[in-house]
Design a protein around this motif. Structure first.
Motif, mmCIF file in Angstrom:
data_model
loop_
_atom_site.group_PDB
_atom_site.id
_atom_site.type_symbol
_atom_site.label_atom_id
_atom_site.label_comp_id
_atom_site.label_asym_id
_atom_site.label_seq_id
_atom_site.Cartn_x
_atom_site.Cartn_y
_atom_site.Cartn_z
ATOM 1 N N TYR A 1 -10.809 -0.911 -4.424
ATOM 2 C CA TYR A 1 -10.372 -0.555 -3.093
ATOM 3 C C TYR A 1 -8.883 -0.246 -3.097
ATOM 4 O O TYR A 1 -8.138 -0.790 -3.889
ATOM 5 C CB TYR A 1 -10.623 -1.718 -2.124
ATOM 6 N N LYS A 2 -8.482 0.639 -2.197
ATOM 7 C CA LYS A 2 -7.060 0.912 -2.032
ATOM 8 C C LYS A 2 -6.362 -0.401 -1.689
ATOM 9 O O LYS A 2 -6.864 -1.195 -0.916
ATOM 10 C CB LYS A 2 -6.858 1.923 -0.908
ATOM 11 N N ARG A 3 -5.182 -0.642 -2.271
ATOM 12 C CA ARG A 3 -4.452 -1.849 -1.937
ATOM 13 C C ARG A 3 -4.185 -1.873 -0.438
ATOM 14 O O ARG A 3 -4.000 -0.838 0.155
ATOM 15 C CB ARG A 3 -3.121 -1.880 -2.714
ATOM 16 N N PRO A 4 -4.144 -3.069 0.196
ATOM 17 C CA PRO A 4 -3.921 -4.373 -0.402
ATOM 18 C C PRO A 4 -5.174 -5.089 -0.898
ATOM 19 O O PRO A 4 -5.066 -6.146 -1.507
ATOM 20 C CB PRO A 4 -3.317 -5.156 0.751
ATOM 21 N N ALA A 5 -6.360 -4.585 -0.608
ATOM 22 C CA ALA A 5 -7.560 -5.303 -1.010
ATOM 23 C C ALA A 5 -8.259 -4.584 -2.145
ATOM 24 O O ALA A 5 -8.354 -3.367 -2.142
ATOM 25 C CB ALA A 5 -8.506 -5.443 0.186
ATOM 26 N N MET B 1 0.855 -1.165 0.000
ATOM 27 C CA MET B 1 0.000 0.000 0.000
ATOM 28 C C MET B 1 0.897 1.222 0.000
ATOM 29 O O MET B 1 1.755 1.363 0.857
ATOM 30 C CB MET B 1 -0.906 0.019 1.234
ATOM 31 N N SER B 2 0.766 2.103 -0.960
ATOM 32 C CA SER B 2 1.633 3.265 -1.048
ATOM 33 C C SER B 2 0.822 4.519 -1.231
ATOM 34 O O SER B 2 -0.363 4.488 -1.548
ATOM 35 C CB SER B 2 2.603 3.104 -2.232
ATOM 36 N N SER B 3 1.469 5.661 -1.026
ATOM 37 C CA SER B 3 0.772 6.930 -1.145
ATOM 38 C C SER B 3 0.358 7.222 -2.566
ATOM 39 O O SER B 3 -0.472 8.084 -2.808
ATOM 40 C CB SER B 3 1.669 8.062 -0.624
ATOM 41 N N SER B 4 0.925 6.504 -3.547
ATOM 42 C CA SER B 4 0.561 6.740 -4.935
ATOM 43 C C SER B 4 -0.725 6.040 -5.329
ATOM 44 O O SER B 4 -1.310 6.319 -6.356
ATOM 45 C CB SER B 4 1.678 6.273 -5.874
ATOM 46 N N ASP B 5 -1.171 5.081 -4.499
ATOM 47 C CA ASP B 5 -2.422 4.402 -4.785
ATOM 48 C C ASP B 5 -3.576 5.359 -4.551
ATOM 49 O O ASP B 5 -3.654 6.017 -3.537
ATOM 50 C CB ASP B 5 -2.600 3.181 -3.876
ATOM 51 N N SER B 6 -4.490 5.410 -5.514
ATOM 52 C CA SER B 6 -5.610 6.339 -5.376
ATOM 53 C C SER B 6 -6.582 5.859 -4.325
ATOM 54 O O SER B 6 -6.714 4.681 -4.059
ATOM 55 C CB SER B 6 -6.355 6.484 -6.702
ATOM 56 N N PRO C 1 -25.284 -14.867 -9.486
ATOM 57 C CA PRO C 1 -24.362 -15.318 -10.536
ATOM 58 C C PRO C 1 -23.349 -14.248 -10.957
ATOM 59 O O PRO C 1 -22.322 -14.570 -11.533
ATOM 60 C CB PRO C 1 -25.293 -15.678 -11.685
ATOM 61 N N GLU C 2 -23.644 -12.976 -10.686
ATOM 62 C CA GLU C 2 -22.699 -11.888 -10.936
ATOM 63 C C GLU C 2 -22.319 -11.290 -9.593
ATOM 64 O O GLU C 2 -23.190 -10.958 -8.779
ATOM 65 C CB GLU C 2 -23.310 -10.833 -11.853
ATOM 66 N N TYR C 3 -21.033 -11.136 -9.355
ATOM 67 C CA TYR C 3 -20.570 -10.781 -8.024
ATOM 68 C C TYR C 3 -19.181 -10.157 -8.105
ATOM 69 O O TYR C 3 -18.624 -9.958 -9.193
ATOM 70 C CB TYR C 3 -20.526 -12.032 -7.141
ATOM 71 N N PHE C 4 -18.599 -9.866 -6.944
ATOM 72 C CA PHE C 4 -17.229 -9.377 -6.845
ATOM 73 C C PHE C 4 -16.454 -10.315 -5.935
ATOM 74 O O PHE C 4 -17.003 -10.849 -4.960
ATOM 75 C CB PHE C 4 -17.186 -7.960 -6.266
ATOM 76 N N VAL C 5 -15.190 -10.540 -6.256
ATOM 77 C CA VAL C 5 -14.303 -11.370 -5.432
ATOM 78 C C VAL C 5 -13.227 -10.469 -4.840
ATOM 79 O O VAL C 5 -12.626 -9.654 -5.545
ATOM 80 C CB VAL C 5 -13.638 -12.493 -6.262
ATOM 81 N N LEU C 6 -12.984 -10.608 -3.539
ATOM 82 C CA LEU C 6 -11.931 -9.830 -2.906
ATOM 83 C C LEU C 6 -10.575 -10.408 -3.286
ATOM 84 O O LEU C 6 -10.329 -11.604 -3.123
ATOM 85 C CB LEU C 6 -12.090 -9.835 -1.382
ATOM 86 N N SER C 7 -9.693 -9.545 -3.813
ATOM 87 C CA SER C 7 -8.357 -9.963 -4.250
ATOM 88 C C SER C 7 -7.311 -9.287 -3.376
ATOM 89 O O SER C 7 -7.482 -8.144 -2.949
ATOM 90 C CB SER C 7 -8.152 -9.573 -5.717
ATOM 91 N N PRO D 1 -9.221 -3.549 15.572
ATOM 92 C CA PRO D 1 -8.375 -2.656 14.764
ATOM 93 C C PRO D 1 -7.893 -3.376 13.512
ATOM 94 O O PRO D 1 -7.565 -4.559 13.550
ATOM 95 C CB PRO D 1 -7.210 -2.345 15.705
ATOM 96 N N GLY D 2 -7.862 -2.650 12.387
ATOM 97 C CA GLY D 2 -7.417 -3.235 11.135
ATOM 98 C C GLY D 2 -8.514 -3.902 10.334
ATOM 99 O O GLY D 2 -8.252 -4.465 9.272
ATOM 100 N N ALA D 3 -9.761 -3.850 10.814
ATOM 101 C CA ALA D 3 -10.861 -4.501 10.098
ATOM 102 C C ALA D 3 -11.081 -3.848 8.741
ATOM 103 O O ALA D 3 -11.040 -2.627 8.610
ATOM 104 C CB ALA D 3 -12.137 -4.423 10.919
ATOM 105 N N LEU D 4 -11.300 -4.681 7.727
ATOM 106 C CA LEU D 4 -11.543 -4.182 6.377
ATOM 107 C C LEU D 4 -13.021 -3.865 6.181
ATOM 108 O O LEU D 4 -13.878 -4.716 6.413
ATOM 109 C CB LEU D 4 -11.129 -5.225 5.329
ATOM 110 N N GLN D 5 -13.292 -2.638 5.771
ATOM 111 C CA GLN D 5 -14.654 -2.318 5.368
ATOM 112 C C GLN D 5 -14.951 -3.080 4.084
ATOM 113 O O GLN D 5 -14.144 -3.112 3.175
ATOM 114 C CB GLN D 5 -14.806 -0.825 5.126
ATOM 115 N N GLY D 6 -16.123 -3.694 4.022
ATOM 116 C CA GLY D 6 -16.336 -4.574 2.899
ATOM 117 C C GLY D 6 -17.513 -4.292 2.012
ATOM 118 O O GLY D 6 -17.638 -4.869 0.950
ATOM 119 N N GLY D 7 -18.418 -3.450 2.388
ATOM 120 C CA GLY D 7 -19.586 -3.233 1.556
ATOM 121 C C GLY D 7 -20.483 -2.194 2.181
ATOM 122 O O GLY D 7 -20.077 -1.466 3.087
#
Length: 331
Positions: free
Chosen positions: A179-183, A157-162, A243-249, A268-274
């Motif tokens: 989503y901003k990296r890493p997810a 995750m870097s400052s250049s990631d939008s 049948p159409e969805y998103f996968v977390l990468s 702490p550190g929980a990922l917001q997901g939806g």
């Protein structure tokens, strides 16, 4: 504006990838010929799933899919003198509702188009290159909705990631939710998986993966079951197959852990997901039901984690939450 210099790469082409976060890609190019734009489901070449768009390929423009040698073009039009090595020419590529449209700046109608709703659902990155005796310069926007793919030496995750799509503005969006990296969420359909999917654990029919689907105005978390080709989401008392969805990468292979929690709280550190149908932020949770894992949504105001299991929606006050360690956690 930034200028990217592309070398003559011959027939191999070396693409510099950028993330797609709007339905239209706009750019200017100065090259004698052989300007190539690649559309891919990942930030690298995926021969079976990507497209190549050629502009000024010795007097013609083409769309190829898949872009293998000897493959018949899916679209080909005569375009003499469409590019120049003396001045910049402006173009746009629009990807929407399963259609690629390619046009010139200032012209409403495309000079080239092709329809493929199945594969185009997966396109989330584009790259650019020149080749076959031509070098060139490309000018592209550098606003917040377009970002360079990180170099191998970049941190996950870097400052250049939008900053990605504002989660509060997700309703009725048909383009990928980034989503901003890493997810990052990658659109998928019918069992398709991106690289580096995030595992939820062992489900009743094998390993399941963290998924999300658009439903009733919200983006509801659930689990993708590969053998079923769907993402099951918990909603309204049911386990709804989508049948159409998103996968977390997790493209940066960052350390993600499942941390215990309860009663609507997240560690702490929980990922917001939806986002719920009422506009509330959801978090990625999982529980064990009858000895197997089920992935769903932590709904803070309801103080439970909802998961799909056995065709129904189950609510649990004790659960685990997907978290990122040692990194800024809000993505």
């Amino acid at each position: 504006m930034s200028v990217y210099e592309s070398e003559d790469c011959g027939g191999t082409r070396r693409y510099n990838f950028r993330r797609i976060q709007t339905t239209t890609i706009r750019f200017q190019v100065k090259a004698a010929h052989d300007v190539a734009i690649c559309l891919s489901p990942d930030d690298e070449e995926e021969p079976e799933d990507m497209y190549e768009i050629f502009i000024g390929c010795w007097g013609v423009a083409e769309i190829r899919h898949p872009p293998t040698q000897g493959q018949t073009d899916v679209c080909r039009v005569e375009t003499p003198d469409i590019v120049s090595d003396e001045e910049f020419r402006s173009f746009w590529i629009k990807i929407q509702h399963g259609v690629i449209k390619v046009g010139r700046s200032g012209q409403k109608h495309p000079f080239m188009s092709y329809t493929d709703p199945d594969t185009l659902l997966h396109v989330t990155w584009y790259g650019y290159s020149t080749g076959w005796g031509a070098s060139g310069d490309l000018i592209y926007e550098t606003c917040s909705h377009m970002t360079d793919s990180p170099s191998p030496s970049s941190p996950a995750m870097s400052s250049s990631d939008s900053e990605a799509e504002d989660i509060n503005n997700l309703e009725d969006r048909r383009h990928p939710i980034m989503y901003k990296r890493p997810a990052r969420w990658v659109p998928a359909k019918g069992g398709y998986f991106p690289r580096h999917p995030v595992s939820g654990g062992e489900g009743p029919d094998g390993e399941v993966y963290v998924g999300m689907a658009h439903h009733e105005g919200g983006y509801i978390l659930g689990m993708v079951v590969p053998d079923h080709g769907v993402c099951y989401i918990p909603f309204g008392g049911d386990a709804i197959p989508k049948p159409e969805y998103f996968v977390l990468s997790n493209p940066g292979s960052v350390n993600m852990t499942w941390e215990p929690s309860s009663k609507g709280k997240v560690p702490p550190g929980a990922l917001q997901g939806g986002i719920s149908e009422d506009g509330e932020i959801l978090y990625i949770g999982r529980v064990s039901v009858d000895g197997v894992v089920s992935v769903g949504k932590v709904h803070p105001t309801h103080e439970v984690c909802y998961v799909p299991y056995g065709g129904s929606e189950h609510a649990h006050r004790d659960y685990e939450v997907l978290c990122v360690r040692n990194l800024p956690c809000k993505v």
